[in-house]
Design a protein around this motif. Structure first.
Motif, PDB file in Angstrom:
ATOM      1  N   THR A   1       1.079  -1.366  -0.045  1.00  0.00           N
ATOM      2  CA  THR A   1       0.041   0.030  -0.070  1.00  0.00           C
ATOM      3  C   THR A   1       0.796   1.271   0.020  1.00  0.00           C
ATOM      4  OG1 THR A   1      -1.677  -1.269   1.335  1.00  0.00           O
ATOM      5  CG2 THR A   1      -1.858   1.271   1.231  1.00  0.00           C
ATOM      6  N   TYR A   2       1.719   1.293   0.516  1.00  0.00           N
ATOM      7  CA  TYR A   2       2.710   2.222   0.843  1.00  0.00           C
ATOM      8  C   TYR A   2       3.373   2.634  -0.508  1.00  0.00           C
ATOM      9  CZ  TYR A   2       6.775   5.434   2.461  1.00  0.00           C
ATOM     10  OH  TYR A   2       7.587   6.423   2.618  1.00  0.00           O
ATOM     11  N   ALA A   3       3.709   1.558  -0.966  1.00  0.00           N
ATOM     12  CA  ALA A   3       4.363   1.521  -2.516  1.00  0.00           C
ATOM     13  C   ALA A   3       3.683   2.191  -3.403  1.00  0.00           C
ATOM     14  CB  ALA A   3       5.022   0.140  -2.881  1.00  0.00           C
ATOM     15  N   LEU A   4       2.148   1.820  -3.478  1.00  0.00           N
ATOM     16  CA  LEU A   4       1.102   2.347  -4.300  1.00  0.00           C
ATOM     17  C   LEU A   4       1.278   3.951  -4.008  1.00  0.00           C
ATOM     18  CD1 LEU A   4      -1.681  -0.122  -3.919  1.00  0.00           C
ATOM     19  CD2 LEU A   4      -0.159   0.291  -6.185  1.00  0.00           C
ATOM     20  N   VAL A   5       1.182   4.275  -2.863  1.00  0.00           N
ATOM     21  CA  VAL A   5       0.877   5.690  -2.503  1.00  0.00           C
ATOM     22  C   VAL A   5       2.150   6.514  -2.972  1.00  0.00           C
ATOM     23  CG1 VAL A   5       1.106   7.420  -0.390  1.00  0.00           C
ATOM     24  CG2 VAL A   5      -0.758   5.432  -0.733  1.00  0.00           C
ATOM     25  N   ARG A   6       3.532   5.904  -2.603  1.00  0.00           N
ATOM     26  CA  ARG A   6       4.855   6.605  -2.848  1.00  0.00           C
ATOM     27  C   ARG A   6       4.990   6.956  -4.387  1.00  0.00           C
ATOM     28  NH1 ARG A   6       7.114   9.823  -0.867  1.00  0.00           N
ATOM     29  NH2 ARG A   6       9.501   9.150  -1.061  1.00  0.00           N
ATOM     30  N   SER A   7       4.416   5.663  -5.211  1.00  0.00           N
ATOM     31  CA  SER A   7       4.651   5.885  -6.524  1.00  0.00           C
ATOM     32  C   SER A   7       3.680   6.725  -7.281  1.00  0.00           C
ATOM     33  CB  SER A   7       4.462   4.347  -7.226  1.00  0.00           C
ATOM     34  OG  SER A   7       3.141   3.973  -7.231  1.00  0.00           O
TER      35      SER A   7
ATOM     36  N   VAL B   1      -3.687   8.181  -4.917  1.00  0.00           N
ATOM     37  CA  VAL B   1      -3.302   9.464  -4.400  1.00  0.00           C
ATOM     38  C   VAL B   1      -3.832   9.294  -2.872  1.00  0.00           C
ATOM     39  CG1 VAL B   1      -4.285  11.647  -4.720  1.00  0.00           C
ATOM     40  CG2 VAL B   1      -4.211  10.325  -6.873  1.00  0.00           C
ATOM     41  N   ALA B   2      -2.892   9.972  -2.296  1.00  0.00           N
ATOM     42  CA  ALA B   2      -3.050  10.201  -0.726  1.00  0.00           C
ATOM     43  C   ALA B   2      -2.489  11.626  -0.394  1.00  0.00           C
ATOM     44  CB  ALA B   2      -2.193   8.918  -0.120  1.00  0.00           C
ATOM     45  N   ILE B   3      -2.613  11.934   1.043  1.00  0.00           N
ATOM     46  CA  ILE B   3      -2.324  13.059   1.457  1.00  0.00           C
ATOM     47  C   ILE B   3      -1.320  12.657   2.728  1.00  0.00           C
ATOM     48  CG2 ILE B   3      -3.837  14.502   0.549  1.00  0.00           C
ATOM     49  CD1 ILE B   3      -5.425  14.378   3.200  1.00  0.00           C
ATOM     50  N   LYS B   4      -0.400  13.602   3.118  1.00  0.00           N
ATOM     51  CA  LYS B   4       0.254  13.584   4.454  1.00  0.00           C
ATOM     52  C   LYS B   4      -0.327  14.652   5.406  1.00  0.00           C
ATOM     53  CE  LYS B   4       4.576  12.235   5.112  1.00  0.00           C
ATOM     54  NZ  LYS B   4       6.041  12.219   5.017  1.00  0.00           N
ATOM     55  N   ILE B   5      -0.869  14.274   6.410  1.00  0.00           N
ATOM     56  CA  ILE B   5      -1.310  15.231   7.538  1.00  0.00           C
ATOM     57  C   ILE B   5      -0.604  15.072   8.589  1.00  0.00           C
ATOM     58  CG2 ILE B   5      -3.536  15.316   6.416  1.00  0.00           C
ATOM     59  CD1 ILE B   5      -4.454  13.466   8.417  1.00  0.00           C
ATOM     60  N   GLY B   6      -0.600  16.132   9.662  1.00  0.00           N
ATOM     61  CA  GLY B   6      -0.210  16.305  10.653  1.00  0.00           C
ATOM     62  C   GLY B   6       1.240  16.396  10.976  1.00  0.00           C
ATOM     63  N   GLY B   7       1.786  16.505  12.151  1.00  0.00           N
ATOM     64  CA  GLY B   7       3.234  16.884  12.335  1.00  0.00           C
ATOM     65  C   GLY B   7       4.181  15.517  12.021  1.00  0.00           C
ATOM     66  N   ARG B   8       3.356  14.329  12.405  1.00  0.00           N
ATOM     67  CA  ARG B   8       4.082  13.143  12.006  1.00  0.00           C
ATOM     68  C   ARG B   8       4.083  12.498  10.646  1.00  0.00           C
ATOM     69  NH1 ARG B   8       2.778   9.605  17.124  1.00  0.00           N
ATOM     70  NH2 ARG B   8       3.194   7.888  15.580  1.00  0.00           N
ATOM     71  N   GLY B   9       3.402  13.480   9.989  1.00  0.00           N
ATOM     72  CA  GLY B   9       3.177  13.134   8.451  1.00  0.00           C
ATOM     73  C   GLY B   9       2.345  11.494   8.197  1.00  0.00           C
ATOM     74  N   GLN B  10       1.135  11.507   8.682  1.00  0.00           N
ATOM     75  CA  GLN B  10       0.519  10.345   8.512  1.00  0.00           C
ATOM     76  C   GLN B  10      -0.085  10.540   7.219  1.00  0.00           C
ATOM     77  OE1 GLN B  10       0.227   7.708  11.085  1.00  0.00           O
ATOM     78  NE2 GLN B  10       1.839   9.032  12.005  1.00  0.00           N
ATOM     79  N   TRP B  11      -0.051   9.362   6.542  1.00  0.00           N
ATOM     80  CA  TRP B  11      -0.796   9.181   5.334  1.00  0.00           C
ATOM     81  C   TRP B  11      -2.092   8.724   5.458  1.00  0.00           C
ATOM     82  CZ3 TRP B  11       1.555  10.446   0.746  1.00  0.00           C
ATOM     83  CH2 TRP B  11       3.007  10.416   0.855  1.00  0.00           C
ATOM     84  N   ARG B  12      -3.028   9.698   4.727  1.00  0.00           N
ATOM     85  CA  ARG B  12      -4.482   9.231   4.337  1.00  0.00           C
ATOM     86  C   ARG B  12      -4.883   9.131   3.129  1.00  0.00           C
ATOM     87  NH1 ARG B  12      -3.453   8.116   8.819  1.00  0.00           N
ATOM     88  NH2 ARG B  12      -4.274   8.763  10.836  1.00  0.00           N
TER      89      ARG B  12
END
Length: 78
Positions: A23-29, A33-44
């Motif tokens: 899943t992370y690879a799909l997002v990073r490639s 489509v995903a967003i990073k939110i918050g100070g710790r950069g959580q993917w959503r």
């Protein structure tokens, strides 16, 4: 209802029945489509984006099957 709008990568992995790293690879490639939110950069992933991704995969699979028709006795992994 607003809580259902965004999914964690673990939620997406569960829906797609794949690993969290896939899943992370799909997002990073950029495939999913995903967003990073918050100070710790959580993917959503927005639920709508996940549904669009699934629809694209159906379209791609349909095109693949059309271009590569099944022949009896052919290895299914070819």
């Amino acid at each position: 209802m607003a809580a259902d709008r965004f999914l964690t990568l673990a939620d997406v992995a569960e829906v797609l029945n794949i690993s969290a790293s896939q899943t992370y690879a799909l997002v990073r490639s950029g495939e999913l489509v995903a967003i990073k939110i918050g100070g710790r950069g959580q993917w959503r992933v927005e639920r709508e984006q996940l549904e669009q991704y699934i629809a694209r995969m159906y379209d791609q699979t349909r095109a693949f099957v059309s271009a590569h028709p099944f022949v009896e006795g052919q290895d299914e992994h070819a």
